[in-house]
Each structure stands twice: as structure tokens, then as C-alpha cells.
Design a protein around this motif. Structure first.
Motif, PDB file in Angstrom:
ATOM      1  N   LEU A 169      25.691 -46.855  22.298  1.00 45.09           N
ATOM      2  CA  LEU A 169      26.642 -46.215  21.401  1.00 45.09           C
ATOM      3  C   LEU A 169      26.059 -44.961  20.763  1.00 45.09           C
ATOM      4  O   LEU A 169      26.759 -43.989  20.517  1.00 45.09           O
ATOM      5  N   LEU A 170      24.763 -44.996  20.480  1.00 47.48           N
ATOM      6  CA  LEU A 170      24.124 -43.872  19.817  1.00 47.48           C
ATOM      7  C   LEU A 170      23.667 -42.803  20.787  1.00 47.48           C
ATOM      8  O   LEU A 170      23.373 -41.689  20.392  1.00 47.48           O
ATOM      9  N   GLY A 171      23.565 -43.115  22.029  1.00 47.89           N
ATOM     10  CA  GLY A 171      23.048 -42.173  23.011  1.00 47.89           C
ATOM     11  C   GLY A 171      21.584 -42.473  23.257  1.00 47.89           C
ATOM     12  O   GLY A 171      21.012 -43.427  22.742  1.00 47.89           O
ATOM     13  N   ASP A 172      20.967 -41.664  24.036  1.00 46.53           N
ATOM     14  CA  ASP A 172      19.586 -41.909  24.448  1.00 46.53           C
ATOM     15  C   ASP A 172      18.578 -41.656  23.338  1.00 46.53           C
ATOM     16  O   ASP A 172      17.429 -42.097  23.410  1.00 46.53           O
ATOM     17  N   THR A 173      18.942 -40.928  22.288  1.00 44.65           N
ATOM     18  CA  THR A 173      17.977 -40.560  21.261  1.00 44.65           C
ATOM     19  C   THR A 173      17.635 -41.709  20.330  1.00 44.65           C
ATOM     20  O   THR A 173      16.572 -41.723  19.727  1.00 44.65           O
ATOM     21  N   GLY A 174      18.552 -42.665  20.182  1.00 46.06           N
ATOM     22  CA  GLY A 174      18.300 -43.784  19.282  1.00 46.06           C
ATOM     23  C   GLY A 174      18.565 -43.436  17.837  1.00 46.06           C
ATOM     24  O   GLY A 174      18.345 -44.235  16.946  1.00 46.06           O
ATOM     25  N   ARG A 175      19.051 -42.232  17.551  1.00 46.45           N
ATOM     26  CA  ARG A 175      19.356 -41.827  16.185  1.00 46.45           C
ATOM     27  C   ARG A 175      20.824 -41.388  16.135  1.00 46.45           C
ATOM     28  O   ARG A 175      21.342 -40.825  17.097  1.00 46.45           O
ATOM     29  N   PRO A 176      21.474 -41.630  15.002  1.00 47.51           N
ATOM     30  CA  PRO A 176      22.862 -41.186  14.892  1.00 47.51           C
ATOM     31  C   PRO A 176      22.971 -39.674  14.942  1.00 47.51           C
ATOM     32  O   PRO A 176      22.082 -38.969  14.494  1.00 47.51           O
TER      33      PRO A 176
END
Length: 192
Positions: A181-188
Motif C-alpha cells: 500500500l505504501l509502495g517500495d519505500t516503506g514510508r508514507p
């Protein structure tokens, strides 16, 4: 006692009704509005558009149900007909050429745009809801990561390796879902 009704000088004649019906049906077939038909009939019959509309809706329309449906079908099939107006002095139809009209009337276009607008607002609300859920899941993941960093995992004597493995899979599934859900970065995303 029998009352005698005097005939009004501005009473509608059967010929007036036929001319009104012909004009309204022509406008329906060509994708125009009944209001425009009433305006044209008003100038032809020497009456107001409101009087023509009242006469059409109150008296004449019920006698032309089949013709109205045929006119609507003709409009849907993209068939246009030459315009017919009446010579005011002889009450005879005069045929004029009309440019070809498309099968979609303005009403169809307006209905489409209104439906499109409603769908857009529903999708926009759904997107807002999804973004809110994404943000909540991101907070949950961060909270779980903080808990893992600050607490040591104590394995009780009654916990079996199978239970520990199942709990680990559940935790990793939750974290994986949050990452997706957040994408590959792991941060919102700060822009959301």
C-alpha cells in the motif's frame, strides 16, 4: 336547466391541434425540445408558447402516444426529416430541408455528463477513503516496527514452535500488505 356554452373566438380548432401535434412530433424526431416546438407553434398559431404547451400536455398529447414513440425511435435511429412549417394564410404544410442531425440529442449528452459527474465524485470519495486507510496502515506498521525494536521477544514455555511460526507469518503478511500500500519505500508519501 340546460346551460348554453358560448364558443370563444380564441378556442382551439381541430386544425390547430393537428398543426401543434405535427410541430411537436417534428421537434421530437429531430432531437429538439418541446419548448422550441411550443415557441414555433406560438408564432404560427398566434398564441403564447405557454398556451401551446398547456394544450399539448393537457389535451393533444394523449391522442398521439404512438406517434410520439415512433418519433423518439426515429430520433434514436438517427433519421431526420425535412422540417415542415405551415403557411399562415393557407394552413398548408411547407417542406424545408433540414441539415442532418445526429442520433444523440442534447438531453442524452446532458444525462451522460451528469452520470459522469456523479461517478467522478463517487470515485473521488473512494480514493480519499483508500488514502486514509493507507495512512492508518502506515502508522500501524511504524508502531509495530517501534515495538519490535524496543521490546525483546519473550517466548513463553507454553508457546509451541508451530504457533510462533504461524504468528510470524501473520505479522509478515500484515507488514507486506502495508508495504504494498505504501509502495517500495516503506514510508508514507508526504503529498498524500
Amino acid at each position: 336547466m340546460v346551460e348554453k356554452w358560448a364558443s370563444r373566438s380564441d378556442a382551439w380548432t381541430p386544425d390547430d391541434d393537428i398543426r401543434l401535434a405535427d410541430l411537436v412530433l417534428k421537434h421530437i424526431r429531430n432531437g429538439s425540445t418541446q419548448l422550441k416546438a411550443f415557441e414555433e407553434a406560438a408564432s404560427l398559431l398566434g398564441r403564447t408558447p405557454a398556451a401551446c404547451g398547456y394544450r399539448w400536455n393537457g389535451v393533444v398529447r394523449k391522442d398521439y402516444r404512438a406517434e410520439i414513440e415512433a418519433a423518439k425511435q426515429s430520433r434514436k435511429n438517427g433519421v431526420s426529416e425535412p422540417a415542415r412549417t405551415f403557411d399562415a394564410t393557407t394552413s398548408t404544410p411547407v417542406v424545408e430541408a433540414l441539415p442532418h442531425t445526429t442520433s444523440d440529442s442534447m438531453k442524452d449528452v446532458i444525462d451522460f455528463l451528469q452520470t459522469y459527474d456523479e461517478q467522478y465524485h463517487k470515485l473521488r470519495a473512494y480514493l480519499t477513503q483508500i488514502e486514509k486507510e493507507k495512512h492508518e496502515l502506515a502508522e500501524q506498521v511504524e508502531s509495530l516496527q517501534r515495538q519490535l525494536q524496543t521490546q525483546s521477544v519473550v517466548i513463553e514455555k507454553d508457546v509451541t514452535p508451530e504457533q510462533l511460526e504461524e504468528d510470524s507469518r501473520t505479522l509478515f503478511a500484515i507488514m507486506e500488505r502495508a508495504r504494498k500500500l505504501l509502495g517500495d519505500t516503506g514510508r508514507p508519501n508526504p503529498e498524500s
